[in-house]
Enzyme design. Sequence first.
Site, PDB file in Angstrom:
ATOM      1  CB  CYS A   2      -0.984   0.203   1.057  1.00 23.47           C
ATOM      2  SG  CYS A   2      -2.056  -1.370   1.392  1.00 23.47           S
ATOM      3  NE  ARG A  27       4.770   1.611  -0.366  1.00 24.87           N
ATOM      4  CZ  ARG A  27       5.707   1.448   0.582  1.00 24.87           C
ATOM      5  NH1 ARG A  27       6.965   1.705   0.027  1.00 24.87           N
ATOM      6  NH2 ARG A  27       5.468   0.954   1.719  1.00 24.87           N
ATOM      7  CD1 TRP A  73      -0.516  -6.009  -3.071  1.00 19.29           C
ATOM      8  CD2 TRP A  73      -0.692  -6.774  -1.094  1.00 19.29           C
ATOM      9  NE1 TRP A  73      -0.399  -7.631  -3.307  1.00 19.29           N
ATOM     10  CE2 TRP A  73      -0.163  -8.005  -1.824  1.00 19.29           C
ATOM     11  CE3 TRP A  73      -0.735  -7.086   0.247  1.00 19.29           C
ATOM     12  CZ2 TRP A  73      -0.088  -8.938  -1.169  1.00 19.29           C
ATOM     13  CZ3 TRP A  73      -0.588  -8.197   0.762  1.00 19.29           C
ATOM     14  CH2 TRP A  73      -0.240  -9.240   0.059  1.00 19.29           C
ATOM     15  CG  ASN A  99       1.516   0.522   4.218  1.00 23.51           C
ATOM     16  OD1 ASN A  99       1.369  -0.316   4.052  1.00 23.51           O
ATOM     17  ND2 ASN A  99       2.617   1.155   4.089  1.00 23.51           N
ATOM     18  N   GLY A 100      -0.601  -1.342   6.427  1.00 20.14           N
ATOM     19  CA  GLY A 100      -0.386  -2.274   7.235  1.00 20.14           C
ATOM     20  C   GLY A 100      -1.327  -3.136   7.716  1.00 20.14           C
ATOM     21  CD  GLU A 484      16.046 -13.301  -8.916  1.00 18.10           C
ATOM     22  OE1 GLU A 484      15.487 -13.851  -7.566  1.00 18.10           O
ATOM     23  OE2 GLU A 484      15.698 -12.267  -9.148  1.00 18.10           O
ATOM     24  CE  LYS A 488      12.729 -11.103 -10.664  1.00 21.44           C
ATOM     25  NZ  LYS A 488      13.526 -10.973  -9.570  1.00 21.44           N
ATOM     26  CD  GLU A 491       8.793 -11.434  -8.847  1.00 18.33           C
ATOM     27  OE1 GLU A 491       8.474 -10.538  -8.094  1.00 18.33           O
ATOM     28  OE2 GLU A 491       9.998 -11.531  -9.152  1.00 18.33           O
ATOM     29  CG  HIS A 507      17.083 -37.107  -6.115  1.00 17.80           C
ATOM     30  ND1 HIS A 507      17.519 -38.589  -5.749  1.00 17.80           N
ATOM     31  CD2 HIS A 507      18.232 -36.406  -6.326  1.00 17.80           C
ATOM     32  CE1 HIS A 507      18.715 -38.483  -5.656  1.00 17.80           C
ATOM     33  NE2 HIS A 507      19.310 -37.399  -6.062  1.00 17.80           N
ATOM     34  CE  LYS A 606      11.156  -2.882  -5.819  1.00 18.06           C
ATOM     35  NZ  LYS A 606      11.600  -4.145  -6.780  1.00 18.06           N
TER      36      LYS A 606
HETATM   37  O1  M6R Z   1      12.525  -5.184  -0.438  1.00 20.12           O
HETATM   38  P1  M6R Z   1      13.110  -6.852   0.071  1.00 20.12           P
HETATM   39  O2  M6R Z   1      14.370  -6.972  -0.648  1.00 20.12           O
HETATM   40  O3  M6R Z   1      12.968  -7.193   1.351  1.00 20.12           O
HETATM   41  O4  M6R Z   1      11.908  -7.548  -0.896  1.00 20.12           O
HETATM   42  C1  M6R Z   1      11.992  -9.140  -0.686  1.00 20.12           C
HETATM   43  C2  M6R Z   1      10.705  -9.556  -1.387  1.00 20.12           C
HETATM   44  O5  M6R Z   1       9.623  -9.201  -1.341  1.00 20.12           O
HETATM   45  C3  M6R Z   1      11.277  -9.270  -3.053  1.00 20.12           C
HETATM   46  O6  M6R Z   1      12.581  -9.728  -3.536  1.00 20.12           O
HETATM   47  C4  M6R Z   1      10.322 -10.151  -4.062  1.00 20.12           C
HETATM   48  O7  M6R Z   1      10.498 -11.572  -4.074  1.00 20.12           O
HETATM   49  C5  M6R Z   1      10.519  -9.359  -5.511  1.00 20.12           C
HETATM   50  N1  M6R Z   1       9.305  -9.266  -5.997  1.00 20.12           N
HETATM   51  C6  M6R Z   1      11.298 -10.025  -6.286  1.00 20.12           C
HETATM   52  O8  M6R Z   1      11.409  -9.862  -7.771  1.00 20.12           O
END
Ligand code: M6R
Length: 611
Positions: A2, A27, A73, A99-100, A484, A488, A491, A507, A606
């Site tokens: 948020c 956010r 969010w 926010n929270g 990773e 990616k 996402e 396995h 984010k």
């Molecule tokens: O701000 P942070 O690095 O603590 O965030 C951690 C994860 O939320 C962040 O890396 C998330 O997995 C991303 N969307 C990955 O692209």
Amino acid sequence: MCGIVAYVGGRQAYPVILKGLKRLEYRGYDSSGVALLDEELAVYKKKGKVAALEDSLVGKALQSRIGIGHTRWATHGEPSDRNAHPHLSASGKLAMIHNGIIENYAQLKQELLKKGYVFHSDTDTEVLLNFIDDIRENNHCSVEEAVRIALKRVVGAYVIVILDRDHPDTLIAARKGSPLVIGIGKGEHFLASDASPIIEYTKEVVYINDYELAIIRPDELILKNLGNETITPYVQKLDLELAAIEKGGFDHFMIKEIFEQPHTIFDCLRGRLELEQGRIRMKGVEEHMDRLMKADRIIIVACGTSWHAGLVAEYLFEELCRIPVEVEYASEFRYRNPVIRPGDVIIAISQSGETADTLVAIEKAKEQGALIFGVLNVVGSSIARASHAGAYTHAGPEIGVASTKAFTAQLAVLTMMAIKLGMEKGSIDAVRARHLLSELAEIPEKVRQLLENTEDIKRIALKYSKARDFLYLGRGYNFPVALEGALKLKEISYIHAEGYPAAEMKHGPIALVDDQLPVVFIATRDAYHEKIISNIQEIKARRGKVIAVVSEGDMVIPQMADDVIFVPSADEVVAPLLSVIPMQLLAYHIGVELGLDVDKPRNLAKSVTVE
Ligand code: M6R
């Protein structure tokens, strides 16, 4: 999670808030809304992205010198108009953004229901707002006093900003566990979840701390703690340029940020890696060298992409420093009863510095006497302030929801840290140390070369964009890169993908392999090269489609793979800084090919400031 924006001063509030919400949309983008106060207190909100709110308000006379705005969010209650913020209290006097998460909202709601309150949304925010307003009415006190009383009963994390119909020149804000920045202008104040909505108006800011309450008027900022004691605001200068938060001619922030990496990695190394002197300067490390050198164990806590950087660091610290390392998901670590000993060092990795799980995890470890070292991108963030020491990654604002340049900057910091500690401890000899320093120094130029020609990656993205699943495999330093790569892709493209250690595939995941399954091998030249060639053969024998990321000059794997992506050769210790870039580009181009919003993938945000 948020984004919140608020304004009070001489300008029209709506344009300032709308622009701010667009900047904070990364956010959360389930819904958005504004509350403005002129003669009436008016609330406008809409499900969907900020553009939907903007469209719905075209042609409306939105006069107001004060206002609050929110981009959501969703946590409590589905994305909808009625669950969008701001919420109005039952009395109609107060509007609030939040926010929270209010963890004890159900209990507070029961109390209010018994008093006859009716709720118009499913949110915890509406409960907290009415709880505050109820205290205000029953105690005949100010909103400020009511907030103070209410927050003593609230369990959870919050930033709240309240607009009071009876005080058209005053905003009341409070925070615990979620970020809030106040920009100080001439006769005006700007409030936001981060500095991006503020930067074009003022560079003077105050970061509000947990359990602080702010009373904000055009010419006045009063800070208090929950005990009603006044606190002197600590005014800081923002080190951020407007250009850094704009797209600069690229179609998306994500691709802009991928292409920024030669510079961001360079910026991260600059002033630290001194090749001629054969040393690394890192103030945060030097100040705690004794404790770091004697560490019995390093525990890395992080989430998502930052956790993957932590996995690479496990290989680095164990190999170069001979210190045992554990890499923990912050969300699991915080709820376990982890054994933390005085000789332990915790490294918290976070781009935003606001991830709730990581923040709580380090607070727990701190209570037990561990040294907390933050590897963070956002200066002055909550985790930065909660750490004993640290190193910033200097990647600049990362706006695309999928982390790219922050990851490579994290790797650069962690690699420098491991080499430095290894040199101090004598666990790597001078020749190896010099070699690694020069390998690291060459990375920005090698990334630039890699990004010069991305046509093959685009072609491969197009070829496989209709695949239903992907498998990503790597060994050693490239195993976290496989994870990773899979993250990616999930996402950005919503295609199911799994990352695995290449040898572990037999396995279980090998059962997935058929002639439809693209398998991405991160197979740059390293100690396991022969082994990964065998793994490729195992996939080929089952007719899987192999996309191989290999070092330039590799003559063997290109003979077996269906598609090949070449990256410049490098020592395996620094190889992830290169091999991850095709992963980012592959996900990006597949997402674009599928017509998806790569900067704002569905359901994500984010900064994950809720647990
Ligand atoms: O701000 P942070 O690095 O603590 O965030 C951690 C994860 O939320 C962040 O890396 C998330 O997995 C991303 N969307 C990955 O692209």
